[in-house]
Design a protein around this motif. Structure first.
Motif, PDB file in Angstrom:
ATOM      1  N   ALA A 162       0.881  -1.116   0.066  1.00 45.50           N
ATOM      2  CA  ALA A 162       0.065  -0.078  -0.020  1.00 45.50           C
ATOM      3  C   ALA A 162       0.881   1.255  -0.098  1.00 45.50           C
ATOM      4  O   ALA A 162       2.051   1.028   0.208  1.00 45.50           O
ATOM      5  CB  ALA A 162      -0.972  -0.048   1.070  1.00 45.50           C
ATOM      6  N   ALA A 163       0.202   2.462  -0.139  1.00 42.77           N
ATOM      7  CA  ALA A 163       1.010   3.650  -0.481  1.00 42.77           C
ATOM      8  C   ALA A 163       1.760   3.823   0.908  1.00 42.77           C
ATOM      9  O   ALA A 163       2.763   4.463   0.868  1.00 42.77           O
ATOM     10  CB  ALA A 163       0.189   4.894  -0.798  1.00 42.77           C
ATOM     11  N   ASP A 164       1.007   3.462   1.972  1.00 41.87           N
ATOM     12  CA  ASP A 164       1.778   3.847   3.319  1.00 41.87           C
ATOM     13  C   ASP A 164       2.228   2.695   4.091  1.00 41.87           C
ATOM     14  O   ASP A 164       2.222   2.684   5.467  1.00 41.87           O
ATOM     15  CB  ASP A 164       0.903   4.698   4.084  1.00 41.87           C
ATOM     16  CG  ASP A 164      -0.483   4.029   4.334  1.00 41.87           C
ATOM     17  OD1 ASP A 164      -0.613   3.135   3.845  1.00 41.87           O
ATOM     18  OD2 ASP A 164      -1.223   4.431   5.211  1.00 41.87           O
ATOM     19  N   GLY A 165       2.288   1.506   3.437  1.00 42.30           N
ATOM     20  CA  GLY A 165       2.652   0.235   4.211  1.00 42.30           C
ATOM     21  C   GLY A 165       3.466  -0.637   3.296  1.00 42.30           C
ATOM     22  O   GLY A 165       3.832  -0.596   2.281  1.00 42.30           O
ATOM     23  N   PRO A 166       4.107  -1.723   4.222  1.00 38.34           N
ATOM     24  CA  PRO A 166       4.810  -2.623   3.421  1.00 38.34           C
ATOM     25  C   PRO A 166       4.244  -3.724   2.557  1.00 38.34           C
ATOM     26  O   PRO A 166       2.957  -3.817   2.833  1.00 38.34           O
ATOM     27  CB  PRO A 166       5.688  -3.424   4.642  1.00 38.34           C
ATOM     28  CG  PRO A 166       4.615  -3.279   5.653  1.00 38.34           C
ATOM     29  CD  PRO A 166       3.792  -1.988   5.525  1.00 38.34           C
ATOM     30  N   ARG A 167       4.809  -4.528   1.819  1.00 39.20           N
ATOM     31  CA  ARG A 167       4.236  -5.662   1.072  1.00 39.20           C
ATOM     32  C   ARG A 167       4.030  -6.661   1.979  1.00 39.20           C
ATOM     33  O   ARG A 167       4.676  -6.893   3.152  1.00 39.20           O
ATOM     34  CB  ARG A 167       5.500  -6.083  -0.214  1.00 39.20           C
ATOM     35  CG  ARG A 167       4.812  -7.063  -0.855  1.00 39.20           C
ATOM     36  CD  ARG A 167       5.795  -7.819  -1.911  1.00 39.20           C
ATOM     37  NE  ARG A 167       6.397  -6.803  -2.731  1.00 39.20           N
ATOM     38  CZ  ARG A 167       5.919  -6.480  -3.978  1.00 39.20           C
ATOM     39  NH1 ARG A 167       4.861  -7.146  -4.269  1.00 39.20           N
ATOM     40  NH2 ARG A 167       6.532  -5.448  -4.553  1.00 39.20           N
ATOM     41  N   ILE A 217       4.271  -9.438   7.017  1.00 36.93           N
ATOM     42  CA  ILE A 217       4.665  -8.241   6.288  1.00 36.93           C
ATOM     43  C   ILE A 217       6.128  -8.172   6.221  1.00 36.93           C
ATOM     44  O   ILE A 217       6.968  -8.578   7.062  1.00 36.93           O
ATOM     45  CB  ILE A 217       3.999  -7.013   7.151  1.00 36.93           C
ATOM     46  CG1 ILE A 217       4.562  -7.218   8.513  1.00 36.93           C
ATOM     47  CG2 ILE A 217       2.654  -7.098   6.987  1.00 36.93           C
ATOM     48  CD1 ILE A 217       4.039  -6.002   9.628  1.00 36.93           C
ATOM     49  N   ARG A 218       6.455  -7.445   4.979  1.00 35.57           N
ATOM     50  CA  ARG A 218       7.739  -7.386   4.982  1.00 35.57           C
ATOM     51  C   ARG A 218       8.511  -6.297   6.017  1.00 35.57           C
ATOM     52  O   ARG A 218       7.915  -5.167   6.469  1.00 35.57           O
ATOM     53  CB  ARG A 218       8.144  -6.509   3.392  1.00 35.57           C
ATOM     54  CG  ARG A 218       9.570  -6.616   3.232  1.00 35.57           C
ATOM     55  CD  ARG A 218       9.989  -7.098   1.725  1.00 35.57           C
ATOM     56  NE  ARG A 218       9.603  -5.777   0.984  1.00 35.57           N
ATOM     57  CZ  ARG A 218       9.847  -5.762  -0.320  1.00 35.57           C
ATOM     58  NH1 ARG A 218      10.547  -6.721  -1.090  1.00 35.57           N
ATOM     59  NH2 ARG A 218       9.056  -4.966  -1.060  1.00 35.57           N
ATOM     60  N   VAL A 219       9.590  -6.878   6.627  1.00 34.52           N
ATOM     61  CA  VAL A 219      10.363  -5.795   7.684  1.00 34.52           C
ATOM     62  C   VAL A 219      10.949  -4.523   6.984  1.00 34.52           C
ATOM     63  O   VAL A 219      11.612  -4.788   5.894  1.00 34.52           O
ATOM     64  CB  VAL A 219      11.381  -6.578   8.335  1.00 34.52           C
ATOM     65  CG1 VAL A 219      12.360  -5.880   9.395  1.00 34.52           C
ATOM     66  CG2 VAL A 219      10.696  -8.024   8.955  1.00 34.52           C
ATOM     67  N   THR A 220      10.628  -3.624   7.381  1.00 36.50           N
ATOM     68  CA  THR A 220      11.202  -2.431   6.930  1.00 36.50           C
ATOM     69  C   THR A 220      12.089  -1.424   7.773  1.00 36.50           C
ATOM     70  O   THR A 220      12.502  -0.579   7.477  1.00 36.50           O
ATOM     71  CB  THR A 220      10.036  -1.327   6.393  1.00 36.50           C
ATOM     72  OG1 THR A 220       9.135  -1.006   7.301  1.00 36.50           O
ATOM     73  CG2 THR A 220       9.083  -1.896   5.254  1.00 36.50           C
ATOM     74  N   ALA A 221      12.143  -2.091   8.945  1.00 32.19           N
ATOM     75  CA  ALA A 221      12.965  -1.354  10.154  1.00 32.19           C
ATOM     76  C   ALA A 221      14.562  -1.495   9.751  1.00 32.19           C
ATOM     77  O   ALA A 221      14.928  -2.597   8.862  1.00 32.19           O
ATOM     78  CB  ALA A 221      12.746  -1.906  11.520  1.00 32.19           C
ATOM     79  N   PRO A 222      15.399  -0.491   9.723  1.00 33.77           N
ATOM     80  CA  PRO A 222      16.667  -0.486   9.213  1.00 33.77           C
ATOM     81  C   PRO A 222      17.480  -1.730  10.235  1.00 33.77           C
ATOM     82  O   PRO A 222      17.041  -1.945  11.368  1.00 33.77           O
ATOM     83  CB  PRO A 222      17.317   0.705   9.636  1.00 33.77           C
ATOM     84  CG  PRO A 222      16.411   1.405  10.902  1.00 33.77           C
ATOM     85  CD  PRO A 222      14.934   0.985  10.637  1.00 33.77           C
ATOM     86  N   MET A 223      18.516  -2.043   9.832  1.00 36.49           N
ATOM     87  CA  MET A 223      19.207  -3.046  10.351  1.00 36.49           C
ATOM     88  C   MET A 223      20.165  -2.292  11.532  1.00 36.49           C
ATOM     89  O   MET A 223      20.265  -0.973  11.349  1.00 36.49           O
ATOM     90  CB  MET A 223      20.508  -3.433   9.259  1.00 36.49           C
ATOM     91  CG  MET A 223      19.812  -4.597   8.287  1.00 36.49           C
ATOM     92  SD  MET A 223      19.295  -5.909   9.029  1.00 36.49           S
ATOM     93  CE  MET A 223      18.516  -6.747   7.414  1.00 36.49           C
ATOM     94  N   PRO A 224      20.445  -2.855  12.428  1.00 36.61           N
ATOM     95  CA  PRO A 224      21.163  -2.260  13.655  1.00 36.61           C
ATOM     96  C   PRO A 224      22.605  -1.914  13.599  1.00 36.61           C
ATOM     97  O   PRO A 224      23.220  -2.685  12.705  1.00 36.61           O
ATOM     98  CB  PRO A 224      20.861  -3.481  14.891  1.00 36.61           C
ATOM     99  CG  PRO A 224      20.763  -4.728  14.130  1.00 36.61           C
ATOM    100  CD  PRO A 224      19.984  -4.440  12.686  1.00 36.61           C
ATOM    101  N   THR A 225      22.982  -0.759  14.092  1.00 37.29           N
ATOM    102  CA  THR A 225      23.991  -0.396  13.987  1.00 37.29           C
ATOM    103  C   THR A 225      25.030  -1.210  14.997  1.00 37.29           C
ATOM    104  O   THR A 225      24.701  -2.118  15.629  1.00 37.29           O
ATOM    105  CB  THR A 225      24.367   1.102  14.346  1.00 37.29           C
ATOM    106  OG1 THR A 225      23.983   1.273  15.737  1.00 37.29           O
ATOM    107  CG2 THR A 225      23.346   1.996  13.455  1.00 37.29           C
ATOM    108  N   ASP A 226      26.606  -0.996  14.862  1.00 32.12           N
ATOM    109  CA  ASP A 226      27.183  -1.557  15.721  1.00 32.12           C
ATOM    110  C   ASP A 226      26.858  -1.180  17.476  1.00 32.12           C
ATOM    111  O   ASP A 226      27.045  -2.204  18.264  1.00 32.12           O
ATOM    112  CB  ASP A 226      28.875  -1.373  15.452  1.00 32.12           C
ATOM    113  CG  ASP A 226      29.117  -2.025  14.273  1.00 32.12           C
ATOM    114  OD1 ASP A 226      28.702  -2.917  13.761  1.00 32.12           O
ATOM    115  OD2 ASP A 226      30.208  -1.420  13.672  1.00 32.12           O
TER     116      ASP A 226
END
Length: 592
Positions: free
Chosen positions: A466-471, A486-495
């Motif tokens: 959707a326009a405002d949501g993940p696949r 739902i597809r994970v859109t959160a960024p990968m964690p930093t060190d």
């Protein structure tokens, strides 16, 4: 005038071909000759039919041999196969080696550990007790298992039978409690783990998730209600009446079993390694039998010689969810349609043992394959055998493949998470096909955003974002409950974020403390007696490893306060973060 011909024979001898006149005595003689010819013909026809049947059977058996040919060598595990038609044995043969150390071949008399095929015998035993009024399938299990915790929702015996109970998986609980794969697993160990649980996977009756804990508990109920062990009860009430002389529930891992087939898995670098379960529990597993004995049981599913038609029918009747949805699972039996034909079946997997038994009730055909190699897929083999016997009556139900450009496949790559089950699936494009990361099966596109895994009829369907949501992704397999991701859109964690997860976490439900650390730029989790598990980041606070999904949780302040461990059969087992005690500060005397 009389003209005589016998079918299949030339005209009776005569000086000429014209019609001849005969006396009454001549006619009588000819009639006697005709009667003799017809009698001979009547006797000869069955012989010709029998020869044709033998030829047809030989053809079928050659085709079966070809199916099992990859496992017929003198240095490989293999299978015993048994096939019956309308109650009569049609074919039985062994392929491969029962014991690689002593070069013992597999034969139809080899005895196999059949893993989860055992469940139908446990369900049948419960059914026999219900018939006698000694229990009801609607009884709360705590009536017979008072040590089980009260989860606030009633779990019935029927919930156990149909996998709608919500109990966490027994083997995974013990693994998380520190048991190793080759350790001895006992009934007491399983009861220890199950009675410590404070949570369920789901509210009983709302979903169906296959598991083993339920059938271990059913075995305990048989003992407590009947006063006899499941082994003794089944032997007296099932195996002896059916003449299954080579069958028993195995309740002592040290017991000698003549003609037992060992089991094997692939050794890294080549060759085989012994892979035999060490367990002293049963109900969910641990039945030992042969293909011949198992075919006797399959016949009982048709003629109900033991138990009666009502009980046999109940085993082959689907359980239902609270909303009325059929689960497709009866009493230890999977109930399905295979290429347009009704099929009753069950498979088994444990250690290196791989087993499958299928029955086509309407065609009265039963096929059993018992194998002792972890790389063998007997469910594929039995269905190929079924095609040999019933192929002319089967339909092609496989959705046809369509072509998709690789760019469209690449758009589906990513990590997908299920809010319901807390599972994560990871998808990649490899060798021109969409696949799960680390899995060999290619996904075949079948149109409208749907794929099937290999030759399976399971459906993985992607939705447009959707326009405002993940696949989104929905997975429909053999069970009626569709799993939504739902597809994970959160960024990968930093060190620095990875470092914040390090620490110790305690779960009283399995009496274990876990240590999380950063190693080579990744998180790793370890606990006593188990190998360390590397965790792959999938985005945000969520990671995956061989034990499933590990999700770190946060307090209202934003700090990490715990973690949960989830997979298909165990959801959100929680461990609380332990706060390290502060090191006392050294008090320095003030001057003066």
């Amino acid at each position: 005038m009389l003209t005589v011909r016998a079918p299949g024979f030339a005209r009776l001898p005569a000086a000429r071909t014209e019609t001849r006149r005969f006396s009454v005595n001549a006619v009588r003689s000819i009639c006697c000759l005709v009667a003799a010819v017809l009698a001979w013909s009547a006797q000869a026809s069955p012989a010709r039919v029998k020869t044709a049947e033998d030829a047809d059977a030989a053809r079928r058996h050659r085709q079966v041999d070809a199916i099992f040919a990859p496992w017929s060598g003198a240095d490989t595990p293999g299978c015993a196969v048994g096939i019956s038609r309308d109650g009569a044995l049609d074919y039985a043969r062994g392929y491969g080696v029962s014991n690689l150390e002593y070069n013992v071949p597999i034969t139809p008399q080899s005895i196999f550990y059949i893993a989860s095929i055992s469940k139908q015998f446990t369900a049948f035993s419960i059914g026999l007790l219900a018939q006698e009024g000694k229990l009801s399938l609607d009884d709360d299990i705590r009536k017979y298992l008072p040590e089980m915790p009260d989860h606030g929702k009633t779990i019935t015996i029927a919930h156990l039978i149909h996998h709608t109970n919500g109990l966490r998986e027994q083997g995974q609980l013990l693994n998380l409690a520190g048991w190793r794969g080759d350790d001895l697993y006992t009934e007491a160990d399983i009861l220890w783990a199950l009675t410590r649980q404070r949570g369920l996977n789901f509210v009983p009756g709302t979903e169906v998730v296959y598991g083993n804990a339920a059938y271990t508990l059913l075995g305990v109920i048989v003992r407590r209600v009947s006063g006899k062990s499941l082994r003794a009860f089944a032997d007296e009430r099932i195996f002896k009446p059916l003449g299954m002389a080579d069958t028993h529930f195995h309740d002592d891992h040290t017991e000698l079993v003549p003609r037992r087939a060992s089991a094997y898995s692939k050794r890294e670098g080549g060759g085989w390694r012994i892979s035999v379960p060490h367990i002293d529990h049963y109900g969910s597993t641990s039945l030992f039998t042969t293909v011949g004995d198992l075919l006797k049981w399959e016949q009982n599913l048709l003629d109900a010689r033991v138990g009666g038609q009502a009980l046999i029918a109940s085993l082959q009747t689907s359980g239902r969810l609270n909303d009325g949805t059929a689960t497709g699972y009866g009493g230890g039996l999977r109930l399905s349609d295979h290429r347009g034909l009704r099929m009753v079946s069950h498979d088994g997997v444990d250690g290196g043992y791989r087993t499958d038994a299928i029955l086509f009730p309407d065609q009265r055909l039963a096929i059993v394959a018992l194998c002792n190699g972890a790389t063998i897929a007997p469910e594929d083999l039995t269905r190929k055998v079924a095609e040999v016997y019933l192929g002319d009556r089967m339909k092609n139900t496989m959705p046809p493949a369509v072509k998709l450009p690789e760019a469209e496949l690449s758009a589906l790559v990513g990590n997908y998470w299920s809010p319901l089950t807390d599972e994560v699936v990871r998808l990649e494009v490899k060798d021109g096909a969409l696949r799960q990361v680390g899995m060999p099966t290619a996904f075949v596109p079948i149109g409208n955003g749907a794929f099937r895994p290999g030759e399976s009829t399971h459906v993985w369907r992607f939705s447009e974002p959707a326009a405002d949501g993940p696949r989104g992704l929905s997975i429909k397999d053999v069970w009626p409950t569709t799993r939504d991701f739902i597809r994970v859109t959160a960024p990968m964690p930093t060190d620095s974020a990875l470092a914040s997860f390090a620490g110790q976490y305690r779960s009283d439900e399995v009496d274990m403390t876990y240590t999380v650390r950063v190693a080579d730029g990744k998180l790793a989790i370890r606990w006593p007696r188990r190998d360390e598990v590397v965790l792959e980041a999938v985005g945000g606070d969520r990671f995956v490893g061989s034990l499933g999904t590990v999700t770190f949780t946060r307090a209202a302040s934003g700090g990490i306060d715990g973690l949960t461990i989830s997979n298909r059969r165990l959801r959100r087992l929680r461990a609380e973060r332990l706060v390290a005690p502060e090191t006392p500060r050294m008090r320095v005397p003030r001057p003066g």
